[in-house]
Design a protein around this motif. Structure first.
Motif, PDB file in Angstrom:
ATOM      1  N   ALA A 139       0.836  -1.209   0.000  1.00  0.00           N
ATOM      2  CA  ALA A 139       0.000   0.000   0.000  1.00  0.00           C
ATOM      3  C   ALA A 139       0.867   1.254   0.000  1.00  0.00           C
ATOM      4  N   GLN A 140       1.933   1.231   0.789  1.00  0.00           N
ATOM      5  CA  GLN A 140       2.770   2.421   0.925  1.00  0.00           C
ATOM      6  C   GLN A 140       3.374   2.867  -0.401  1.00  0.00           C
ATOM      7  N   PHE A 141       4.007   1.953  -1.110  1.00  0.00           N
ATOM      8  CA  PHE A 141       4.667   2.330  -2.361  1.00  0.00           C
ATOM      9  C   PHE A 141       3.661   2.680  -3.456  1.00  0.00           C
TER      10      PHE A 141
ATOM     11  N   SER B 234       7.688  18.573  -6.543  1.00  0.00           N
ATOM     12  CA  SER B 234       8.303  19.568  -5.667  1.00  0.00           C
ATOM     13  C   SER B 234       8.527  18.958  -4.288  1.00  0.00           C
ATOM     14  N   THR B 235       9.209  19.707  -3.422  1.00  0.00           N
ATOM     15  CA  THR B 235       9.428  19.240  -2.053  1.00  0.00           C
ATOM     16  C   THR B 235       8.115  18.994  -1.340  1.00  0.00           C
ATOM     17  N   ALA B 236       7.177  19.926  -1.509  1.00  0.00           N
ATOM     18  CA  ALA B 236       5.860  19.775  -0.878  1.00  0.00           C
ATOM     19  C   ALA B 236       5.154  18.517  -1.382  1.00  0.00           C
ATOM     20  N   ASN B 237       5.259  18.256  -2.687  1.00  0.00           N
ATOM     21  CA  ASN B 237       4.634  17.066  -3.266  1.00  0.00           C
ATOM     22  C   ASN B 237       5.214  15.785  -2.673  1.00  0.00           C
ATOM     23  N   LEU B 238       6.524  15.752  -2.515  1.00  0.00           N
ATOM     24  CA  LEU B 238       7.177  14.572  -1.948  1.00  0.00           C
ATOM     25  C   LEU B 238       6.761  14.355  -0.496  1.00  0.00           C
ATOM     26  N   LEU B 239       6.674  15.446   0.270  1.00  0.00           N
ATOM     27  CA  LEU B 239       6.295  15.343   1.681  1.00  0.00           C
ATOM     28  C   LEU B 239       4.851  14.863   1.826  1.00  0.00           C
ATOM     29  N   ILE B 240       3.962  15.424   1.012  1.00  0.00           N
ATOM     30  CA  ILE B 240       2.555  15.016   1.070  1.00  0.00           C
ATOM     31  C   ILE B 240       2.397  13.560   0.636  1.00  0.00           C
ATOM     32  N   SER B 241       3.068  13.195  -0.450  1.00  0.00           N
ATOM     33  CA  SER B 241       2.991  11.815  -0.962  1.00  0.00           C
ATOM     34  C   SER B 241       3.529  10.825   0.070  1.00  0.00           C
TER      35      SER B 241
ATOM     36  N   SER C  69       2.737   8.390  11.652  1.00  0.00           N
ATOM     37  CA  SER C  69       3.084   7.828  10.348  1.00  0.00           C
ATOM     38  C   SER C  69       3.108   8.892   9.261  1.00  0.00           C
ATOM     39  N   PHE C  70       2.253   9.921   9.394  1.00  0.00           N
ATOM     40  CA  PHE C  70       2.225  10.951   8.359  1.00  0.00           C
ATOM     41  C   PHE C  70       3.536  11.729   8.334  1.00  0.00           C
TER      42      PHE C  70
ATOM     43  N   GLY D 266       2.529   6.755   4.232  1.00  0.00           N
ATOM     44  CA  GLY D 266       2.698   6.228   5.582  1.00  0.00           C
ATOM     45  C   GLY D 266       1.371   5.942   6.256  1.00  0.00           C
ATOM     46  N   VAL D 267       0.399   6.821   6.067  1.00  0.00           N
ATOM     47  CA  VAL D 267      -0.932   6.627   6.644  1.00  0.00           C
ATOM     48  C   VAL D 267      -1.577   5.365   6.075  1.00  0.00           C
ATOM     49  N   SER D 268      -1.472   5.175   4.769  1.00  0.00           N
ATOM     50  CA  SER D 268      -2.063   3.979   4.141  1.00  0.00           C
ATOM     51  C   SER D 268      -1.368   2.709   4.617  1.00  0.00           C
ATOM     52  N   CYS D 269      -0.051   2.792   4.773  1.00  0.00           N
ATOM     53  CA  CYS D 269       0.731   1.638   5.228  1.00  0.00           C
ATOM     54  C   CYS D 269       0.272   1.164   6.599  1.00  0.00           C
ATOM     55  N   TRP D 270       0.151   2.101   7.522  1.00  0.00           N
ATOM     56  CA  TRP D 270      -0.202   1.732   8.890  1.00  0.00           C
ATOM     57  C   TRP D 270      -1.690   1.452   9.052  1.00  0.00           C
TER      58      TRP D 270
END
Length: 300
Positions: free
Chosen positions: A178-180, A200-207, A276-277, A212-216
């Motif tokens: 799920a995470q990847f 962008s940096t923001a895109n990477l952080l949000i993604s 996780s986020f 992480g949320v989906s993983c956990w």
């Protein structure tokens, strides 16, 4: 086999970069997430809420109580994360080779599941030691991670070091798939919305955060059962029947739900999903940044 050896040799530098970047990501994730991980484990093993758990730790153990059991993960998680990211990248290249094609999200999830399964063999004993140390409130049974492992081996045998493996495998396979997949999906959506080829940096952080949320979320009930099985003593473990090499997972799960309700396997989820986020946002960003910098150095 010959083709595999040839491919490994030809891509040895890229594999080294994936391992190094994964290690850096693991350290960043561990440092940022461990305090709330301690809160999560305490909640999974009690009926206390978030505020009461926080209050107990601060009053009885001080701020250092949040960092119990961190020494072993901080030393070993770079290896675990290096395995996860390098195995993921290996299988990603298995599908696309050296082309610029993109994996389907199903293929991405498949690569993540293999990476998670590979990591479970390392993460299970690490999690066992971490949980045992995190549960030490006042009385100290274990002096340090090495003492913990030695005591477990002497009292309960080698196989107990891998107690909870079935639950760990489920958590890692489902969680990393799920995470990847979510990471790549959200990253693509945000790039399309911003009409930019590179995130962008923001895109990477949000993604990374949503990944992480989906993983956990998909792996949290399994994590709760894993924690219960690993924190039980040798005598207590006998109440859970082992079926088809499940390590007592099914019996523990059914007893937990039948006696305390379905919500009992979600204890501590609110803390975990918050942790996780931001932790995975930091971890994925650290991975992408390290990989970019290391690739640049290699090319130079």
């Amino acid at each position: 086999m010959t083709d595999f050896i040839r491919w490994t040799y030809e891509n040895r530098f890229q594999i080294s970069i994936d391992l190094a970047a994964g290690s850096i990501s693991g350290i960043a994730n561990c440092i940022s997430s461990h305090p709330l991980d301690t809160v999560k484990v305490r909640m999974q093993m009690s009926d206390d809420g978030v505020l009461k758990t926080l209050q107990k730790i601060i009053n009885n153990e001080g701020l250092k109580g949040f960092y119990k059991g961190m020494s072993f993960p901080i030393l070993s998680i770079p290896i675990t994360n290096a395995v996860v990211f390098s195995v993921y990248e290996f299988w990603r290249k298995f599908f696309i080779g050296n082309s610029n094609k993109q994996l389907t999200y199903f293929q991405t999830a498949f690569c993540g599941s293999i990476a998670g399964s590979s990591a479970a063999f390392l993460s299970c004993p690490i999690e066992l030691t971490k949980c045992k140390l995190q549960m030490q409130e006042i009385e100290k049974i274990y002096k340090n991670p090495i003492d913990c492992v030695l005591q477990i081996y002497k009292k309960e045998g080698f196989k107990y070091i891998f107690r909870g493996m079935h639950a760990t495998q489920q958590r890692e396979i489902l969680g990393y798939s799920a995470q990847f997949a979510v990471y790549e999906c959200i990253k693509d959506i945000l790039c399309d919305l911003s009409q930019k080829a590179e995130p962008s940096t923001a895109n990477l952080l949000i993604s990374g955060g949503l990944a992480g949320v989906s993983c956990w979320t998909i792996g949290y009930p399994q994590d709760t059962i894993k924690t219960i099985l690993q924190c039980q003593t040798c005598t207590d473990q006998r109440i859970y029947k082992v079926r088809c090499f499940d390590g007592g997972f099914y019996d523990c799960l059914t007893q937990k739900i039948s006696t305390e309700g379905f919500g009992s396997v979600w204890k501590g989820y609110s803390v975990c999903v918050f942790r996780s986020f931001y932790a995975n946002a930091i971890g994925f960003y650290a991975y992408e940044l390290a990989k970019e910098q290391l690739t640049t150095l290699y090319q130079f």
